[in-house]
Design a protein around this motif. Sequence first.
Motif, PDB file in Angstrom:
ATOM      1  N   ILE A  10       0.842  -1.192   0.000  1.00 39.78           N
ATOM      2  CA  ILE A  10       0.000   0.000   0.000  1.00 39.78           C
ATOM      3  C   ILE A  10       0.880   1.245   0.000  1.00 39.78           C
ATOM      4  O   ILE A  10       1.748   1.411   0.861  1.00 39.78           O
ATOM      5  N   VAL A  11       0.642   2.132  -0.982  1.00 37.79           N
ATOM      6  CA  VAL A  11       1.434   3.358  -1.105  1.00 37.79           C
ATOM      7  C   VAL A  11       0.496   4.566  -1.075  1.00 37.79           C
ATOM      8  O   VAL A  11      -0.210   4.823  -2.047  1.00 37.79           O
ATOM      9  N   PRO A  12       0.457   5.320   0.028  1.00 40.37           N
ATOM     10  CA  PRO A  12      -0.335   6.554   0.070  1.00 40.37           C
ATOM     11  C   PRO A  12       0.404   7.645  -0.705  1.00 40.37           C
ATOM     12  O   PRO A  12       1.598   7.870  -0.489  1.00 40.37           O
ATOM     13  N   VAL A  13      -0.284   8.310  -1.602  1.00 46.95           N
ATOM     14  CA  VAL A  13       0.379   9.241  -2.516  1.00 46.95           C
ATOM     15  C   VAL A  13      -0.210  10.638  -2.378  1.00 46.95           C
ATOM     16  O   VAL A  13      -1.427  10.835  -2.533  1.00 46.95           O
ATOM     17  N   LEU A  20       7.891   9.560  -6.795  1.00 47.10           N
ATOM     18  CA  LEU A  20       7.041   8.383  -6.950  1.00 47.10           C
ATOM     19  C   LEU A  20       7.632   7.335  -7.884  1.00 47.10           C
ATOM     20  O   LEU A  20       7.507   6.128  -7.634  1.00 47.10           O
ATOM     21  N   TYR A  21       8.284   7.772  -8.960  1.00 45.49           N
ATOM     22  CA  TYR A  21       8.861   6.816  -9.904  1.00 45.49           C
ATOM     23  C   TYR A  21       9.862   5.898  -9.208  1.00 45.49           C
ATOM     24  O   TYR A  21       9.842   4.679  -9.405  1.00 45.49           O
ATOM     25  N   ARG A  22      10.757   6.483  -8.431  1.00 47.05           N
ATOM     26  CA  ARG A  22      11.764   5.671  -7.754  1.00 47.05           C
ATOM     27  C   ARG A  22      11.131   4.652  -6.824  1.00 47.05           C
ATOM     28  O   ARG A  22      11.546   3.482  -6.776  1.00 47.05           O
ATOM     29  N   ILE A  40      -2.645   4.849  -3.686  1.00 46.47           N
ATOM     30  CA  ILE A  40      -3.796   5.610  -3.208  1.00 46.47           C
ATOM     31  C   ILE A  40      -3.525   7.089  -3.414  1.00 46.47           C
ATOM     32  O   ILE A  40      -2.807   7.736  -2.648  1.00 46.47           O
ATOM     33  N   ASP A  41      -4.112   7.636  -4.478  1.00 48.80           N
ATOM     34  CA  ASP A  41      -3.971   9.064  -4.765  1.00 48.80           C
ATOM     35  C   ASP A  41      -4.901   9.841  -3.843  1.00 48.80           C
ATOM     36  O   ASP A  41      -6.109   9.875  -4.033  1.00 48.80           O
ATOM     37  N   ASP A  42      -4.312  10.478  -2.834  1.00 44.42           N
ATOM     38  CA  ASP A  42      -5.085  11.169  -1.804  1.00 44.42           C
ATOM     39  C   ASP A  42      -5.391  12.610  -2.214  1.00 44.42           C
ATOM     40  O   ASP A  42      -5.025  13.564  -1.523  1.00 44.42           O
ATOM     41  N   GLY A  43      -6.051  12.746  -3.372  1.00 51.08           N
ATOM     42  CA  GLY A  43      -6.426  14.076  -3.851  1.00 51.08           C
ATOM     43  C   GLY A  43      -5.229  14.951  -4.143  1.00 51.08           C
ATOM     44  O   GLY A  43      -5.273  16.171  -3.932  1.00 51.08           O
ATOM     45  N   SER A  44      -4.147  14.359  -4.644  1.00 50.65           N
ATOM     46  CA  SER A  44      -2.918  15.111  -4.876  1.00 50.65           C
ATOM     47  C   SER A  44      -3.112  16.136  -5.996  1.00 50.65           C
ATOM     48  O   SER A  44      -3.597  15.803  -7.077  1.00 50.65           O
ATOM     49  N   PRO A  45      -2.710  17.403  -5.768  1.00 45.83           N
ATOM     50  CA  PRO A  45      -2.921  18.459  -6.774  1.00 45.83           C
ATOM     51  C   PRO A  45      -1.859  18.483  -7.870  1.00 45.83           C
ATOM     52  O   PRO A  45      -2.009  19.212  -8.851  1.00 45.83           O
ATOM     53  N   SER A  48       0.897  13.487  -9.487  1.00 44.75           N
ATOM     54  CA  SER A  48       1.002  12.174  -8.855  1.00 44.75           C
ATOM     55  C   SER A  48      -0.082  11.216  -9.331  1.00 44.75           C
ATOM     56  O   SER A  48       0.183  10.042  -9.605  1.00 44.75           O
ATOM     57  N   GLY A  49      -1.321  11.698  -9.416  1.00 49.11           N
ATOM     58  CA  GLY A  49      -2.425  10.848  -9.865  1.00 49.11           C
ATOM     59  C   GLY A  49      -2.215  10.330 -11.273  1.00 49.11           C
ATOM     60  O   GLY A  49      -2.503   9.158 -11.569  1.00 49.11           O
ATOM     61  N   GLU A  50      -1.710  11.185 -12.161  1.00 45.12           N
ATOM     62  CA  GLU A  50      -1.443  10.778 -13.536  1.00 45.12           C
ATOM     63  C   GLU A  50      -0.345   9.716 -13.577  1.00 45.12           C
ATOM     64  O   GLU A  50      -0.433   8.746 -14.353  1.00 45.12           O
TER      65      GLU A  50
END
Length: 327
Positions: A10-13, A20-22, A40-45, A48-50
């Motif tokens: 599980i990775v909270p993002v 993130l790539y690394r 888990i994309d936590d509403g990142s602006p 990161s989500g992409e």
Amino acid sequence: MLENPKVSVIVPVYKAEAYLYRCVDSLLVQTFTNFEILLIDDGSPDRSGEICDEYARKDTRVRVFHKENGGVSSARQCGLDNAVGEYTIHADPDDWVEPDMLEELYIKAIESDADMLICDFFINAGNKQIYCNQEPTILNHERVMCELFQHLHGSCGNKLIKRACYNMYDVRFPEKISFCEDLYTNVSLLKNDIKIAYLSKAFYHYVQNINSNSIVKTYNIQDFEYCEMLLNKFSKLTCETSSFGLCVSKMSFLIVYRAFRANIFTSVEFKNKCGKYRKQMSEYKYQNRVIKCALDLSCLGYYKVVYLFFTIIQKMYGVFKAVNNMK
């Protein structure tokens, strides 16, 4: 999506596009292949989500969940709610892991029939890498719980945990907690008679001082009140356990230490706000006696003088060692 993966990572993002790539690449090259990654994309602006979606398109082991921002606890819980692996482990997006981590942890967990498998880890700060031994004194759930308030780290990145334990003991990541949430959850698990095992090897690289969005990089009066809330929450969690005294002393030390480092209070304010934690803080067995003496004097009303003195000494001798991520 893999059928019946053995491990769920599980990775909270959140605001992690630079790192993130690394992190994900280090997971995808694992020698163990029967696992899933939950991003888990936590509403990142930011992007990161992409980036998460890119990985999901390229590798069927990656699943992505986009949610409104709710903090790291809600992101970890979202991952746990959607995980299907026999075991779970967490990785923060600015950290990375060794390629044999999942294979060695899973083999050891199966051999020992462990509910919680603890291993060592690395701290990476700039060009320095520190090996952190995490061997419990005794493989007993109560003893390990106590030692999480002493010399063991409360993080999730060096612990492989049987997913069924969360449901069996009704343990969830605490809502609206974004600091020490992992320690709180692990203590909640260890209040129960779960089976502990230990592997004397490090795989997880815990990065310090690179992510400017981390909660530990800024501090204000709300952070002081947040730490007080943590003390209250942890006190309630451990009040009927053998770890209660250790818990109160560590959390009290954390309150005073973070306030000391922040330098936002006058001497009078520091005494009024932190003085009430002086006795409990003094019982925490922190190895640097000089720092403990500084905190003690500050609680007595000499904060500004002591802070100035130690700022000078820090520049000359480097006596301060960061404990911003104590968990």
